[in-house]
Design a protein around this motif. Structure first.
Motif, PDB file in Angstrom:
ATOM      1  N   ALA A  24      22.274  52.815  38.800  1.00  0.00           N
ATOM      2  CA  ALA A  24      22.614  54.124  39.370  1.00  0.00           C
ATOM      3  C   ALA A  24      24.086  54.458  39.106  1.00  0.00           C
ATOM      4  CB  ALA A  24      22.322  54.140  40.870  1.00  0.00           C
ATOM      5  N   ALA A  25      24.965  53.450  39.167  1.00  0.00           N
ATOM      6  CA  ALA A  25      26.384  53.686  38.895  1.00  0.00           C
ATOM      7  C   ALA A  25      26.608  54.032  37.426  1.00  0.00           C
ATOM      8  CB  ALA A  25      27.213  52.465  39.281  1.00  0.00           C
ATOM      9  N   VAL A  26      25.908  53.353  36.537  1.00  0.00           N
ATOM     10  CA  VAL A  26      26.022  53.666  35.109  1.00  0.00           C
ATOM     11  C   VAL A  26      25.598  55.112  34.866  1.00  0.00           C
ATOM     12  CG1 VAL A  26      25.073  53.168  32.808  1.00  0.00           C
ATOM     13  CG2 VAL A  26      25.757  51.286  34.315  1.00  0.00           C
ATOM     14  N   GLU A  27      24.500  55.502  35.462  1.00  0.00           N
ATOM     15  CA  GLU A  27      23.997  56.873  35.310  1.00  0.00           C
ATOM     16  C   GLU A  27      24.980  57.887  35.899  1.00  0.00           C
ATOM     17  OE1 GLU A  27      21.477  59.902  34.159  1.00  0.00           O
ATOM     18  OE2 GLU A  27      21.291  57.778  33.685  1.00  0.00           O
ATOM     19  N   GLU A  28      25.437  57.638  37.113  1.00  0.00           N
ATOM     20  CA  GLU A  28      26.354  58.553  37.804  1.00  0.00           C
ATOM     21  C   GLU A  28      27.680  58.687  37.052  1.00  0.00           C
ATOM     22  OE1 GLU A  28      27.606  61.020  41.096  1.00  0.00           O
ATOM     23  OE2 GLU A  28      25.621  60.266  40.562  1.00  0.00           O
ATOM     24  N   LEU A  29      28.249  57.556  36.652  1.00  0.00           N
ATOM     25  CA  LEU A  29      29.554  57.587  35.985  1.00  0.00           C
ATOM     26  C   LEU A  29      29.470  58.126  34.560  1.00  0.00           C
ATOM     27  CD1 LEU A  29      31.054  54.275  37.393  1.00  0.00           C
ATOM     28  CD2 LEU A  29      31.768  56.610  37.928  1.00  0.00           C
ATOM     29  N   SER A  30      28.308  58.053  33.943  1.00  0.00           N
ATOM     30  CA  SER A  30      28.168  58.641  32.606  1.00  0.00           C
ATOM     31  C   SER A  30      28.302  60.163  32.678  1.00  0.00           C
ATOM     32  CB  SER A  30      26.843  58.239  31.971  1.00  0.00           C
ATOM     33  OG  SER A  30      25.761  58.876  32.619  1.00  0.00           O
ATOM     34  N   TYR A  35      35.644  56.989  37.369  1.00  0.00           N
ATOM     35  CA  TYR A  35      35.809  55.549  37.581  1.00  0.00           C
ATOM     36  C   TYR A  35      36.902  55.286  38.620  1.00  0.00           C
ATOM     37  CZ  TYR A  35      32.939  54.785  33.450  1.00  0.00           C
ATOM     38  OH  TYR A  35      31.902  54.764  32.565  1.00  0.00           O
ATOM     39  N   ALA A  36      36.850  54.116  39.219  1.00  0.00           N
ATOM     40  CA  ALA A  36      37.842  53.733  40.236  1.00  0.00           C
ATOM     41  C   ALA A  36      39.203  53.420  39.606  1.00  0.00           C
ATOM     42  CB  ALA A  36      37.346  52.525  41.026  1.00  0.00           C
ATOM     43  N   ARG A  37      39.225  53.088  38.344  1.00  0.00           N
ATOM     44  CA  ARG A  37      40.458  52.819  37.589  1.00  0.00           C
ATOM     45  C   ARG A  37      41.387  51.812  38.292  1.00  0.00           C
ATOM     46  NH1 ARG A  37      38.582  57.509  36.113  1.00  0.00           N
ATOM     47  NH2 ARG A  37      38.899  58.424  34.063  1.00  0.00           N
ATOM     48  N   GLY A  38      40.807  50.716  38.730  1.00  0.00           N
ATOM     49  CA  GLY A  38      41.583  49.635  39.331  1.00  0.00           C
ATOM     50  C   GLY A  38      41.805  49.744  40.823  1.00  0.00           C
ATOM     51  N   GLU A  39      41.244  50.769  41.449  1.00  0.00           N
ATOM     52  CA  GLU A  39      41.443  50.970  42.888  1.00  0.00           C
ATOM     53  C   GLU A  39      40.992  49.762  43.700  1.00  0.00           C
ATOM     54  OE1 GLU A  39      39.301  53.691  46.252  1.00  0.00           O
ATOM     55  OE2 GLU A  39      39.743  54.661  44.339  1.00  0.00           O
ATOM     56  N   THR A  71      27.369  55.599  43.094  1.00  0.00           N
ATOM     57  CA  THR A  71      25.976  55.728  42.668  1.00  0.00           C
ATOM     58  C   THR A  71      25.381  57.076  43.053  1.00  0.00           C
ATOM     59  OG1 THR A  71      25.060  54.784  44.704  1.00  0.00           O
ATOM     60  CG2 THR A  71      25.566  53.242  42.908  1.00  0.00           C
ATOM     61  N   GLY A  72      26.002  57.746  44.024  1.00  0.00           N
ATOM     62  CA  GLY A  72      25.444  58.998  44.521  1.00  0.00           C
ATOM     63  C   GLY A  72      24.342  58.769  45.544  1.00  0.00           C
ATOM     64  N   MET A  73      24.029  57.502  45.836  1.00  0.00           N
ATOM     65  CA  MET A  73      22.969  57.168  46.795  1.00  0.00           C
ATOM     66  C   MET A  73      23.532  57.233  48.213  1.00  0.00           C
ATOM     67  SD  MET A  73      21.537  53.866  44.715  1.00  0.00           S
ATOM     68  CE  MET A  73      20.005  53.619  45.571  1.00  0.00           C
ATOM     69  N   GLN A  74      22.735  57.680  49.144  1.00  0.00           N
ATOM     70  CA  GLN A  74      23.136  57.732  50.551  1.00  0.00           C
ATOM     71  C   GLN A  74      22.301  56.727  51.337  1.00  0.00           C
ATOM     72  OE1 GLN A  74      25.782  59.555  51.540  1.00  0.00           O
ATOM     73  NE2 GLN A  74      25.934  59.989  49.349  1.00  0.00           N
ATOM     74  N   GLY A  94      34.226  50.408  33.550  1.00  0.00           N
ATOM     75  CA  GLY A  94      33.079  50.481  32.653  1.00  0.00           C
ATOM     76  C   GLY A  94      32.702  49.119  32.092  1.00  0.00           C
ATOM     77  N   VAL A  95      32.083  49.127  30.912  1.00  0.00           N
ATOM     78  CA  VAL A  95      31.596  47.889  30.300  1.00  0.00           C
ATOM     79  C   VAL A  95      32.741  46.915  30.041  1.00  0.00           C
ATOM     80  CG1 VAL A  95      30.473  46.921  28.254  1.00  0.00           C
ATOM     81  CG2 VAL A  95      29.590  49.014  29.276  1.00  0.00           C
TER      82      VAL A  95
END
Length: 184
Positions: A24-30, A35-39, A71-74, A94-95
């Motif tokens: 779900a995260a791969v799909e959402e972030l695509s 991305y969190a970018r190190g957060e 993921t966009g999931m609740q 990412g990867v």
């Protein structure tokens, strides 16, 4: 719960299987590229500061905040969803985050394991306990980086004080069954 009922087993698998969150995260972030970018990596270092020093520290573990955000999931109420390192490394970079993240984590675990082995082989059980027990915290596959680093840091501190107390009690560092100076 009936362990022979396929429906019950499917529900448990859906609850525990983190592949669903990673997908779900791969799909959402695509789509969003948010991305969190190190957060979460930065949060890992913040987690090392004790609350007694920083009472208003803006960091809380548990819940489903990270999983929902990426993921966009609740999820219902205060449901806690495990993040795991695959998802956490992916949501940051990412990867490449997964590849480099596990490379770094593997090097750190290898270091702890090697130090524990060296102390064990030399008969230094206090050194062994220090590195082995601290390294065990890094093996929590379901935890966030904050959780595994905090667990390892707490173990390091606890073992340090236990070893220090044992040294005072015995007067000298004790090896397996004998003191350093060769006394029985």
């Amino acid at each position: 719960f009936n362990p022979y009922d396929e429906k019950h087993l499917r529900l448990i698998d859906q609850r525990l299987n983190q592949n669903l969150f990673v997908g779900a995260a791969v799909e959402e972030l695509s789509h969003t590229q948010a991305y969190a970018r190190g957060e979460t990596i930065l949060e890992t270092f913040v987690s090392l500061v004790p609350r007694i020093i920083w009472p208003e520290k803006p960091l809380f573990v548990g819940g489903s905040r990270l999983v929902s955000r990426f993921t966009g999931m609740q999820f219902y109420g205060a449901t806690t969803m495990a993040v795991g390192q695959v998802l956490e490394f992916y949501i940051n970079f990412g990867v490449w985050g997964v590849v480099v993240g596990f490379l770094c984590l593997g090097v750190i675990i290898t270091l702890f394991d090697s130090l524990a082995r060296d102390h064990l082989l030399s008969g230094d059980w206090q050194g062994f306990a220090f590195w082995f027990l601290s390294g065990m915290g890094l093996l929590r596959v379901e935890g966030t980086l904050v959780e595994i680093v905090a667990t390892s840091a707490a173990s390091l501190i606890a073992i340090f004080f236990v070893n220090r107390t044992l040294r005072r009690f015995h007067g000298r560092k004790i090896l397996w069954g004998k003191r350093r100076d060769g006394e029985p």
